[in-house]
Write a protein that holds these residues in place. Sequence first.
Motif, short mmCIF file in Angstrom:
data_model
loop_
_atom_site.label_atom_id
_atom_site.label_comp_id
_atom_site.label_asym_id
_atom_site.label_seq_id
_atom_site.Cartn_x
_atom_site.Cartn_y
_atom_site.Cartn_z
N ARG A 1 0.82 -1.22 0.00
CA ARG A 1 0.00 0.00 0.00
C ARG A 1 0.85 1.27 0.00
NH1 ARG A 1 -5.40 -2.02 0.86
NH2 ARG A 1 -5.02 -4.24 0.53
N GLY A 2 2.15 1.12 -0.15
CA GLY A 2 3.00 2.30 -0.30
C GLY A 2 3.80 2.71 0.93
N TYR A 3 3.71 1.93 1.99
CA TYR A 3 4.49 2.27 3.19
C TYR A 3 5.93 1.81 3.00
CZ TYR A 3 0.07 3.24 5.52
OH TYR A 3 -1.16 3.77 5.87
N GLU A 4 6.87 2.71 3.33
CA GLU A 4 8.29 2.39 3.16
C GLU A 4 8.71 1.33 4.20
OE1 GLU A 4 10.30 3.41 0.84
OE2 GLU A 4 9.26 5.12 -0.02
N HIS B 1 11.32 1.12 5.94
CA HIS B 1 12.03 1.57 7.14
C HIS B 1 11.11 2.13 8.21
CE1 HIS B 1 11.51 5.88 6.37
NE2 HIS B 1 11.68 5.60 5.10
N LEU B 2 9.82 2.28 7.91
CA LEU B 2 8.90 2.85 8.89
C LEU B 2 8.66 1.89 10.05
CD1 LEU B 2 6.37 4.45 6.38
CD2 LEU B 2 7.88 5.69 7.96
N CYS C 1 4.04 -0.04 13.79
CA CYS C 1 3.04 0.69 13.02
C CYS C 1 2.63 -0.12 11.80
CB CYS C 1 3.63 2.04 12.61
SG CYS C 1 2.75 2.88 11.31
N LEU D 1 -1.11 -1.45 11.02
CA LEU D 1 -1.88 -1.01 9.85
C LEU D 1 -2.16 -2.20 8.93
CD1 LEU D 1 -0.07 2.39 9.10
CD2 LEU D 1 -2.28 2.05 10.23
N TYR E 1 14.49 8.14 5.08
CA TYR E 1 14.31 8.12 6.55
C TYR E 1 13.55 9.32 7.11
CZ TYR E 1 17.59 4.25 6.51
OH TYR E 1 18.21 3.05 6.26
N ASP F 1 10.35 9.97 8.37
CA ASP F 1 9.13 9.25 8.73
C ASP F 1 7.85 10.06 8.52
OD1 ASP F 1 10.80 7.21 9.42
OD2 ASP F 1 10.57 7.43 11.58
N ASP G 1 7.11 10.21 4.80
CA ASP G 1 6.79 8.91 4.21
C ASP G 1 5.40 8.43 4.63
OD1 ASP G 1 9.08 8.69 2.75
OD2 ASP G 1 10.19 7.59 4.27
N VAL H 1 1.63 8.25 1.90
CA VAL H 1 0.65 7.19 1.62
C VAL H 1 -0.75 7.80 1.48
CG1 VAL H 1 -0.37 5.04 2.46
CG2 VAL H 1 2.06 5.48 2.83
N LYS I 1 -0.84 10.09 -1.67
CA LYS I 1 -0.95 9.27 -2.89
C LYS I 1 -2.42 8.93 -3.15
CE LYS I 1 0.98 5.11 -2.63
NZ LYS I 1 0.43 3.99 -3.36
#
Lengths: 412, 385
Positions: free
Chosen positions: A85-88, A90-91, A95, A99, B334, B336, B339, B343, B346
């Motif tokens: 869904r587009g979450y990187e 490294h997050l 979380c 999600l 990095y 946060d 990023d 989402v 987008k």
Amino acid sequence: MAESGYQLVRRLEGQKRLAGLIAAHYGGALEIEKTKSQPIAWVSAGTPAEILWAMDFCVQFPEAYAATCGARHIAHGHCEITETRGYEHHLCTYCRNSLGASIAQLEGMSTYTELARPDFLLVSNGSCIMVTKWWEHLSHLWQIPLFTIDCPLVIPAYNEKDLTENVKRQCLDLITYLEEFTGKKFDYDRLQEIVANGQRSSQYYMAMLEANKHNPVPATFFDIMGHNFPNLALRYLPEAAEHYRLMTEELNQRIADKIVPMSNIQYRIYWDGIPYWFAIRQLSEKLESLGLCLVTSGYFDMFSFDRLDAQRPLDSVAEGVATMILNHNPSYKAKATEKIFRDYELEGGIFAYAQSCKPFSITMRYIAEHVQKQLDVPVTIIEGDLVDETFYDAERNNMKLQALAETLAARA
Amino acid sequence: MEDILTKFKDYCERPYERAAQLKATRNIKIIGCLPMYFPEEIIHAAGALPVTLFGSDEPITLGDGHMMTNACDQVRSSFDSLLKGKYDFLDGIAAIYVCDQVRFYLEVWQLDYPVEFFHQMWRPYKLDKSTQVFFRSELERLISSLEEFTGNKITDEKLRASIKVYNDSRAMMRKLNDLRKARPGIVSASDMARIVAASMFIPREEHNELLGQLLAQIEQSDAAASQSLRVITIGHPCSMPETEVLDLIEANGMVVVDDDFFTGGRYFSKDVSASGDPIDAFIDFYMNAIPCTTYHFPENWLETGKSFSPYADYVIDLMRQGQAKGIVVLKEMYCDPYDMEFVLMKKRFEEEAIPYVSIITEHGSGPLEAIRTRVQAFEESLRFI
């Protein structure tokens, strides 16, 4: 170093009682979801959950749930959903797990849904700003209201009273909002009762932890850490205090009976950071083989709730939220860690860097170096993450642990 | 015009040379501000010079020995610069906690490399009345700390005069931005970023003088508007985007007509009121800020059905006002808050059928070829819309 004549008993009796409390908590919430008998809230650590309990909310903790998913090796699947869904990558993996699990739950992709569906969300940025973004996304996914508590970082320039007043003003706004949300008047007597239960629970929780000041310890950090859950999620109930009273009794009895939790106890070791939930067994076995006994951790401070005071219920709740351990500057954390080393007579430290967790990790090297310099103890930083196994390299970490053990042996 | 643009470029290539010179010749106190949003006007009113601390393109060789590598390049690189003595001219460091990295790490700067004046400041993340009380006390604390440090009394008159200097600066930057919207290409995206960034390194009065001259020349210029595809650029929350990437966008069939960079629109879009009580003016400025990934707007989350990304709404509006065909998002590794917001953003872009491309950049990372391919593909896709 442990003396001879000790008996090895790994499992704590309190483990069964803990499992029962956890099962009742999650199961009870799912029942509430079905019957719609109470509103359900999802809250982050470091929020004034007492206010929600006083309003008769069923309160769920997605961070604790993420830890459970990590331990059951299902977090990675949830994290993968978020990546689509587009979450990187490294997050924060707590979380992403949360999600991902929510998306799975909403889209019927999973049957593993222990968290009852929420009606309301509460978050505080005392632990990190990231968590407020996480809760915003939960609010968007579940289409439910989110209330935020804003907590300035605790630095020496601030007066603690002002920090508490700042949070208290927001708690009063929360109460006003919840009165409208539930259609019920807030009951301050009920809050006092809940804070009194939390205060008792926290006092016994601290007593349980302090049993590990004994050498050799009656239980390792990994044995006790799961017992954080009642003080986090159930401290409003008398059962939480009773659990810790019995735990303290059990640990003290183990000390009297010369019972130890692992073989080959050679060094008393500190653990810093959130455990790598998926790697506990592997790490336990490795540490035991090296004679490294995890005695305690600064991680426990997250669950101490030691500011709760039934004589000043709302103020003490606000004070606890404003001054939670994570919300302090690095020098405070370094000194607090040094104190733990002294209080528990620790001989070395393992600092568990988590790639996706900035509040725990970003200053880790500074804190580790501080302890090393002040106390002349060896420390090592291992690398991984909270629940996402893809960041974890067991062999590399084993080498670091081996080096720590060798350093300790060379000093003996 | 080229002469002035070259001057701005020189300032960006040697960002702290002028500050160091002023310190040596006029004994001015220099205070380094970490991005973003520090109220520079208050430092100015104290008779000191605020300079913004960006990192550098140099490899990070000392910084990583003190902090873990999950911090963004801006934080790691600027700390590396500190340890390498590049900020030795500073008398002080100040920052607002815009993100977890600055918040949890900043004090280590002072512990590892003490400076005479060190000021950490909380700007509420949650923007509502309940957090204003504490924020007011933060502004008052900043004023008294600066008074003590500089020995200069910061009166309301001085604050209003400084606010005016900065408002004049912002007004000229807005005018320049309006000119590039009206005549795309009249100022390149990289020049625009450098002009705004330079204002953060040199005395604002000097910058205003130069910018005034530039505006006069641009207004007289008969250069034609670019016929390339109009786009806006957003992202890179608190660092300066690589000008090479901006040049690459504009060398591949697109022209940037507006942006949301910290070294761009985000910096000059709104004024602090120069009349009335200055503290009230700053509170109003911050509490009614333009949407940012580092702000939480409570009403958007307490009332379901409200916008789930005020930031996305803001940039969509920028795009439409600039009659742009698409959005180029430059993301910093990095970061946060950005990023996470991306989402939601987008999703809003997709709901509104807005063409966008997102590119992750990092100072010194270098692989422009990969970026070129994506930029070219985006330009081709825009041609068919």
